[in-house]
Design a protein around this motif. Sequence first.
Motif, short mmCIF file in Angstrom:
data_model
loop_
_atom_site.label_atom_id
_atom_site.label_comp_id
_atom_site.label_asym_id
_atom_site.label_seq_id
_atom_site.Cartn_x
_atom_site.Cartn_y
_atom_site.Cartn_z
N ASN A 80 2.19 -0.49 10.94
CA ASN A 80 1.67 0.86 11.21
C ASN A 80 2.40 1.90 10.37
O ASN A 80 1.80 2.85 9.88
CB ASN A 80 1.79 1.21 12.69
N GLU A 81 3.69 1.72 10.23
CA GLU A 81 4.48 2.65 9.43
C GLU A 81 4.06 2.60 7.97
O GLU A 81 3.93 3.63 7.30
CB GLU A 81 5.96 2.32 9.57
N ALA A 82 3.81 1.40 7.47
CA ALA A 82 3.36 1.24 6.09
C ALA A 82 1.99 1.89 5.90
O ALA A 82 1.73 2.55 4.89
CB ALA A 82 3.30 -0.23 5.73
N TYR A 83 1.11 1.73 6.87
CA TYR A 83 -0.22 2.33 6.80
C TYR A 83 -0.13 3.85 6.79
O TYR A 83 -0.79 4.52 5.99
CB TYR A 83 -1.08 1.86 7.98
N ARG A 84 0.72 4.41 7.66
CA ARG A 84 0.89 5.86 7.70
C ARG A 84 1.47 6.40 6.40
O ARG A 84 1.08 7.46 5.93
CB ARG A 84 1.80 6.25 8.87
N LYS A 85 2.38 5.65 5.82
CA LYS A 85 2.99 6.07 4.56
C LYS A 85 1.95 6.11 3.45
O LYS A 85 1.88 7.07 2.68
CB LYS A 85 4.13 5.13 4.19
N LYS A 86 1.10 5.10 3.36
CA LYS A 86 0.05 5.08 2.34
C LYS A 86 -0.97 6.19 2.58
O LYS A 86 -1.44 6.82 1.65
CB LYS A 86 -0.64 3.72 2.31
N ALA A 87 -1.30 6.44 3.84
CA ALA A 87 -2.24 7.51 4.17
C ALA A 87 -1.65 8.86 3.79
O ALA A 87 -2.36 9.74 3.28
CB ALA A 87 -2.58 7.48 5.65
N GLN A 88 -0.37 9.03 4.01
CA GLN A 88 0.29 10.27 3.65
C GLN A 88 0.28 10.47 2.13
O GLN A 88 0.06 11.57 1.64
CB GLN A 88 1.72 10.27 4.17
N GLU A 89 0.49 9.40 1.37
CA GLU A 89 0.46 9.47 -0.09
C GLU A 89 -0.94 9.83 -0.58
O GLU A 89 -1.10 10.64 -1.50
CB GLU A 89 0.92 8.15 -0.70
N ARG A 90 -1.98 9.22 0.04
CA ARG A 90 -3.35 9.55 -0.34
C ARG A 90 -3.66 11.02 -0.06
O ARG A 90 -4.29 11.71 -0.86
CB ARG A 90 -4.34 8.67 0.41
N GLU A 91 -3.21 11.50 1.09
CA GLU A 91 -3.45 12.89 1.48
C GLU A 91 -2.74 13.84 0.51
O GLU A 91 -3.30 14.85 0.10
CB GLU A 91 -2.94 13.12 2.91
N ALA A 92 -1.52 13.52 0.12
CA ALA A 92 -0.77 14.35 -0.81
C ALA A 92 -1.47 14.40 -2.17
O ALA A 92 -1.55 15.46 -2.80
CB ALA A 92 0.66 13.84 -0.96
N LYS A 93 -1.99 13.27 -2.62
CA LYS A 93 -2.70 13.21 -3.89
C LYS A 93 -3.97 14.05 -3.84
O LYS A 93 -4.28 14.81 -4.76
CB LYS A 93 -3.05 11.76 -4.23
#
Length: 137
Positions: A12-25
Amino acid sequence: MGRGDSLSANPNEAYRKKAQEREAKRNKEVREKMREVAVLHKDTTKMERKIEQYRKITRVRKMTVAEKEKLQAMETELKDVLSRQKAAGIAPRKREPTDKVIGYDPMAAAEARGSRTRPEDESSESGDSDDDSVDVT
């Protein structure tokens, strides 16, 4: 192992981190588009007035190095804005002397409502004094 490891035991932490990176991009792309739109619709009259003020300095005195750099930077920015506007097919926006200045003036709004912020004439008519002193004899 520290918190900065890319391999996490929690998916879940890995998924949130990737989602955060997508949102930042995505947010970065939106900000870039907004900056471009702002440049295309920028009013150049203020910039031109500032440049003219700096050019008038040379009539009075010699410009300092910092002033020369500032003038050069403003001229290049103006050229860049005008070239971008021309490339996009947008006519440079000029402010007319009859244009209203858009903004909120709280004093004008209070006058329009007919209210005052401080009733000055009422305070002089009242017989009450605001003395907090007490005569103790």
